[in-house]
Scaffold this motif. Structure first.
Motif, PDB file in Angstrom:
ATOM      1  N   THR A 142       4.582   6.853   2.558  1.00 37.94           N
ATOM      2  CA  THR A 142       5.157   5.564   2.967  1.00 37.94           C
ATOM      3  C   THR A 142       4.614   4.458   2.078  1.00 37.94           C
ATOM      4  O   THR A 142       3.408   4.397   1.835  1.00 37.94           O
ATOM      5  N   VAL A 143       5.497   3.592   1.614  1.00 37.34           N
ATOM      6  CA  VAL A 143       5.042   2.361   0.954  1.00 37.34           C
ATOM      7  C   VAL A 143       5.300   1.227   1.947  1.00 37.34           C
ATOM      8  O   VAL A 143       6.395   1.112   2.502  1.00 37.34           O
ATOM      9  N   ASN A 191       0.839  -1.204   0.000  1.00 37.22           N
ATOM     10  CA  ASN A 191       0.000   0.000   0.000  1.00 37.22           C
ATOM     11  C   ASN A 191       0.867   1.244   0.000  1.00 37.22           C
ATOM     12  O   ASN A 191       2.008   1.218   0.471  1.00 37.22           O
ATOM     13  N   ILE A 192       0.300   2.336  -0.532  1.00 35.26           N
ATOM     14  CA  ILE A 192       0.969   3.633  -0.381  1.00 35.26           C
ATOM     15  C   ILE A 192       0.081   4.510   0.481  1.00 35.26           C
ATOM     16  O   ILE A 192      -1.136   4.557   0.290  1.00 35.26           O
ATOM     17  N   HIS A 193       0.721   5.160   1.446  1.00 33.21           N
ATOM     18  CA  HIS A 193      -0.039   5.981   2.394  1.00 33.21           C
ATOM     19  C   HIS A 193       0.561   7.383   2.444  1.00 33.21           C
ATOM     20  O   HIS A 193       1.786   7.533   2.536  1.00 33.21           O
ATOM     21  N   PRO A 194      -0.291   8.412   2.430  1.00 35.15           N
ATOM     22  CA  PRO A 194       0.239   9.774   2.368  1.00 35.15           C
ATOM     23  C   PRO A 194       0.624  10.380   3.721  1.00 35.15           C
ATOM     24  O   PRO A 194       0.135  11.443   4.097  1.00 35.15           O
ATOM     25  N   LEU A 208      -4.632  -1.542  10.412  1.00 34.63           N
ATOM     26  CA  LEU A 208      -4.658  -0.443   9.444  1.00 34.63           C
ATOM     27  C   LEU A 208      -3.338   0.331   9.387  1.00 34.63           C
ATOM     28  O   LEU A 208      -2.848   0.817  10.412  1.00 34.63           O
ATOM     29  N   ASP A 209      -2.762   0.412   8.197  1.00 32.88           N
ATOM     30  CA  ASP A 209      -1.549   1.199   7.936  1.00 32.88           C
ATOM     31  C   ASP A 209      -0.402   0.868   8.901  1.00 32.88           C
ATOM     32  O   ASP A 209       0.351   1.761   9.316  1.00 32.88           O
TER      33      ASP A 209
END
Ligand code: GRF
Length: 194
Positions: free
Chosen positions: A141-142, A112-115, A149-150
């Motif tokens: 973050t990848v 996942n990619i998270h901003p 979650l995340d």
């Protein structure tokens, strides 16, 4: 790493819910020789997702699932992923939480990619919260997806400075630009080890 050609690149599914700028950037990357991946399927929970238009234009197979009964539709997705011999899933702005059962089936195969700079600002509205808290930096973050979650293992991160003039929109724009670069680097990193 062995030389990758179109036929031995890793069959990848990209999951989207909206604009699909990460999908677009991953697709362009996938066409390069150095890319370990090939995008064989785009999955969306939203038939209005703009990214689907891009996928169709570029003749990438698309599958849209309405997520009212999660377990039922996840089973359909799993079948389609198997049918298409998908080996890796890249979440790119996918706004649905996958069940533990689904994640276990693709253990360490979902990225996942998270901003934000995880573990800070998990979940939604990351830019708003970072600005509100007067952070000096945010970023993207990848990471691998696990049942929390995340919270999965981080593959790569990129720091972005927040200026005092930044708004939620300007910060989002700056970070998104870095996301496009980071996702590709992260995939190269993941597959250079295998
Ligand atoms: C990106 O900021 C991504 O990190 C987040 O949702 C946004 C999706 O953007 N999870 P796009 O659809 O790839 O343009």
């Amino acid at each position: 790493m062995k030389k990758l050609t179109g036929s031995n690149k890793i069959k990848t599914a990209v999951f989207i819910s909206g604009t699909g700028s990460n999908l677009k950037s991953l697709y362009k990357f996938s066409k390069l020789k150095k890319s370990p991946i090939k995008i064989s399927l785009v999955v969306s929970n939203n038939f209005k997702a703009k990214g689907l238009i891009f996928a169709k234009k570029n003749k990438i197979k698309t599958k849209i699932y309405e997520f009212k009964e999660r377990y039922k539709y996840e089973n359909k997705i799993i079948n389609d992923l198997k049918k298409n011999k998908i080996k890796i899933i890249c979440l790119a702005g996918f706004l649905r939480i996958l069940s533990n059962n689904f994640i276990k089936k693709f253990n360490n195969k979902i990225i996942n990619i998270h901003p934000s700079l995880l573990p800070r600002y998990k979940g939604l509205n990351t830019h708003y919260r970072a600005i509100k808290n007067k952070e000096k930096f945010s970023g993207c973050t990848v990471h691998y997806v696990n049942s929390k979650l995340d919270s999965g293992k981080i593959i790569l991160q990129k720091k972005v400075r927040i200026s005092k003039y930044d708004t939620q929109e300007s910060l989002q724009k700056k970070i998104l630009k870095q996301e496009h670069i980071l996702y590709k680097k992260a995939l190269i990193k993941v597959f250079s080890k295998t």
